[in-house]
Each structure stands twice: as C-alpha cells, then as structure tokens.
Design an enzyme around this catalytic site. Structure first.
Site, PDB file in Angstrom:
ATOM      1  CG  ASP A  15      -1.779   1.152   1.417  1.00  0.00           C
ATOM      2  OD1 ASP A  15      -1.599   2.157   0.688  1.00  0.00           O
ATOM      3  OD2 ASP A  15      -2.674   1.082   2.270  1.00  0.00           O
ATOM      4  CG  ASP A  39      -7.174  10.465  -6.499  1.00  0.00           C
ATOM      5  OD1 ASP A  39      -6.664  11.138  -5.578  1.00  0.00           O
ATOM      6  OD2 ASP A  39      -7.802  10.972  -7.451  1.00  0.00           O
ATOM      7  N   GLY A 128      -5.743   0.777 -13.297  1.00  0.00           N
ATOM      8  CA  GLY A 128      -6.971   0.468 -12.568  1.00  0.00           C
ATOM      9  C   GLY A 128      -8.160   1.011 -13.337  1.00  0.00           C
ATOM     10  CE1 TYR A 130      -9.320   7.905 -15.223  1.00  0.00           C
ATOM     11  CE2 TYR A 130      -7.106   8.736 -15.510  1.00  0.00           C
ATOM     12  CZ  TYR A 130      -8.427   8.943 -15.151  1.00  0.00           C
ATOM     13  OH  TYR A 130      -8.836  10.189 -14.737  1.00  0.00           O
TER      14      TYR A 130
HETATM   15  N1  AR6 Z   1      -1.370   1.586  -3.001  1.00  0.00           N
HETATM   16  C1  AR6 Z   1      -0.809   1.251  -4.189  1.00  0.00           C
HETATM   17  N2  AR6 Z   1      -1.541   0.984  -5.297  1.00  0.00           N
HETATM   18  C2  AR6 Z   1      -2.888   1.057  -5.180  1.00  0.00           C
HETATM   19  C3  AR6 Z   1      -3.542   1.400  -3.974  1.00  0.00           C
HETATM   20  C4  AR6 Z   1      -2.726   1.680  -2.846  1.00  0.00           C
HETATM   21  N3  AR6 Z   1      -3.239   2.030  -1.670  1.00  0.00           N
HETATM   22  N4  AR6 Z   1      -4.891   1.380  -4.207  1.00  0.00           N
HETATM   23  C5  AR6 Z   1      -5.070   1.020  -5.488  1.00  0.00           C
HETATM   24  N5  AR6 Z   1      -3.872   0.811  -6.084  1.00  0.00           N
HETATM   25  P1  AR6 Z   1      -6.300   3.430 -10.022  1.00  0.00           P
HETATM   26  P2  AR6 Z   1      -5.865   4.828 -12.581  1.00  0.00           P
HETATM   27  C6  AR6 Z   1      -3.544   0.370  -7.459  1.00  0.00           C
HETATM   28  O1  AR6 Z   1      -7.666   3.057 -10.425  1.00  0.00           O
HETATM   29  O2  AR6 Z   1      -6.095   3.574 -13.351  1.00  0.00           O
HETATM   30  C7  AR6 Z   1      -9.220   7.353  -9.531  1.00  0.00           C
HETATM   31  O3  AR6 Z   1     -10.585   7.397  -9.229  1.00  0.00           O
HETATM   32  C8  AR6 Z   1      -4.648  -0.268  -8.270  1.00  0.00           C
HETATM   33  O4  AR6 Z   1      -4.857  -1.618  -7.841  1.00  0.00           O
HETATM   34  O5  AR6 Z   1      -6.067   3.927  -8.644  1.00  0.00           O
HETATM   35  O6  AR6 Z   1      -4.704   5.706 -12.966  1.00  0.00           O
HETATM   36  C9  AR6 Z   1      -8.661   8.725  -9.933  1.00  0.00           C
HETATM   37  O7  AR6 Z   1      -9.350   9.762  -9.279  1.00  0.00           O
HETATM   38  C10 AR6 Z   1      -4.038  -0.208  -9.669  1.00  0.00           C
HETATM   39  O8  AR6 Z   1      -3.078  -1.259  -9.837  1.00  0.00           O
HETATM   40  O9  AR6 Z   1      -5.681   4.588 -10.997  1.00  0.00           O
HETATM   41  C11 AR6 Z   1      -8.864   8.753 -11.411  1.00  0.00           C
HETATM   42  O10 AR6 Z   1     -10.160   9.201 -11.743  1.00  0.00           O
HETATM   43  C12 AR6 Z   1      -3.276   1.131  -9.641  1.00  0.00           C
HETATM   44  O11 AR6 Z   1      -3.191   1.490  -8.251  1.00  0.00           O
HETATM   45  C13 AR6 Z   1      -8.696   7.307 -11.825  1.00  0.00           C
HETATM   46  O12 AR6 Z   1      -9.034   6.532 -10.674  1.00  0.00           O
HETATM   47  C14 AR6 Z   1      -3.950   2.255 -10.402  1.00  0.00           C
HETATM   48  O13 AR6 Z   1      -5.363   2.173 -10.288  1.00  0.00           O
HETATM   49  C15 AR6 Z   1      -7.275   6.982 -12.203  1.00  0.00           C
HETATM   50  O14 AR6 Z   1      -7.210   5.664 -12.677  1.00  0.00           O
END
Ligand code: AR6
Length: 180
Positions: A15, A39, A128, A130
């Site tokens: 995390d 986020d 995630g 996106y």
């Molecule tokens: N620590 C590390 N990685 C994490 C954590 C954490 N605590 N939580 C989730 N991940 P995403 P995106 C991972 O959806 O695709 C948001 O709503 C997750 O499992 O967080 O860039 C923003 O506001 C995945 O592998 O980001 C934007 O609207 C990775 O982080 C949108 O999502 C990225 O997933 C951005 O989407």
C-alpha cells in the site's frame, strides 16, 4: 532491487500510503477531485489538507492535463510530498496513451528532482480505473523510469508499490526481461 545508473529501482507489493519515502505519486484525475483506487486511499490516509491544496492548484490552472504533474504536501502521510499526475484513459492504444503514460512518469520524476526528493514511490498509473493493460503499462513505466535514472548523476531510490499479485508479477517479469 536493481541498480540503474547511480540509483536503485525497487518493486514491492503493498500500500503506497504506508511507504516511507520523500514523495509518493498519486494516479489522479485532471480535476484533482479525488476518486477511488490509489487516489481515494491517499486522500483518506493523508487527511483533508491534501485536497485543500489540490483545490488551490485547480483554481489557478483549471485542470491538470494527462501526462503532467504537480505537488502538494502529504498531510498525515509519512512522505513529505504527494506528486499528483494524471495517466491516460486507455482507449485501445492508438490515441497517444503510451506517450502520455511515459510523460506522467517522467514529469513526476522531474518535479521530484526540483523538490530535492531523493526517494519516490509510484503506483501502477492508469492500470486500474483507466484500463491500461498492465503488461504494456509495466513496460512503459519501467522503461521511462530506468531511462531517467540512467541519465541522472544523483542517487535516487524509486519504488514501485504494487497493490496486487498480478500487477506485481507483471512488473517483476518486465524488469527481469527488459533490464538485464
Ligand atoms: N497503493 C498502491 N496501489 C494502489 C492502492 C494503494 N493504496 N490502491 C489502489 N492501487 P487506479 P488509474 C492500485 O484506479 O487507473 C481514480 O478514481 C490499483 O490496484 O487507482 O490511474 C482517480 O481519481 C491499480 O493497480 O488509478 C482517477 O479518476 C493502480 O493502483 C482514476 O481513478 C492504479 O489504479 C485513475 O485511474
């Protein structure tokens, strides 16, 4: 751990909000409005101060274009800064997604350097909500970061903090094959 230039590149399962580094990178949206995924986790763990600063930035610049990066302090997190960047929304791969994703990493690193940051943690940007395919994203991410580090005389530590086994495995495999 891989040595790249004078720096270290580390992959971890975990995390990112718990990472004890100078800066953590947030996979934000262009409005810096918060959301789900990493986020949401960063704003929950860091407290309201981070969002206050995000609002001030948006009042000034309107929105943060995909591929760019801005910094706030990190509220209650162990890091000193949160670097907010915006990855591409994946729309099939022919809409400039790769260069936007690459820029998100490079501009975060440039900003980190300007801030005097020595250690920085990244999540897997765009894979995630996106929808960027994780194996392709891992290649873009690791290539961008290692190219930056190869050219850097300073000693940085870059940690990818990956939240699930599949994402970790994709980065691990890519690092093993790409960075021999
Ligand atoms: N620590 C590390 N990685 C994490 C954590 C954490 N605590 N939580 C989730 N991940 P995403 P995106 C991972 O959806 O695709 C948001 O709503 C997750 O499992 O967080 O860039 C923003 O506001 C995945 O592998 O980001 C934007 O609207 C990775 O982080 C949108 O999502 C990225 O997933 C951005 O989407």
């Amino acid at each position: 751990m891989k040595k790249v230039g004078n720096s270290k590149l580390i992959l971890k399962l975990g995390d990112i909000t718990e990472e004890k580094v100078d800066a953590i990178v947030n996979a934000a949206n262009s409005r810096l409005a918060g959301g789900g995924g990493v986020d949401g986790a960063i704003h929950r763990a860091g407290g309201p101060k981070i969002m206050e600063e995000c609002r001030k930035i948006i009042n000034k610049i309107g929105f943060l274009p995909p591929g760019e990066a801005v910094a706030t302090t990190a509220g209650n997190l162990p890091a000193k800064y949160v670097i907010h960047t915006v990855g591409p929304i994946y729309r099939g791969g022919q809409k400039g997604e790769e260069s936007t994703l690459r820029n998100a990493y490079l501009n975060s690193l440039k900003l980190a350097k300007q801030l005097g940051v020595k250690s920085i943690a990244f999540p897997s940007i765009s894979t995630g909500a996106y929808g960027y395919p994780v194996k392709e994203a891992a290649m873009v991410a690791l290539k961008a970061v290692s190219e930056f580090l190869e050219r850097e005389p300073e000693n940085f530590t870059v940690v990818f903090v990956l939240f699930d086994e599949l994402t970790y495995a994709a980065y691990e495999e890519t690092l093993a094959t790409y960075l021999k």
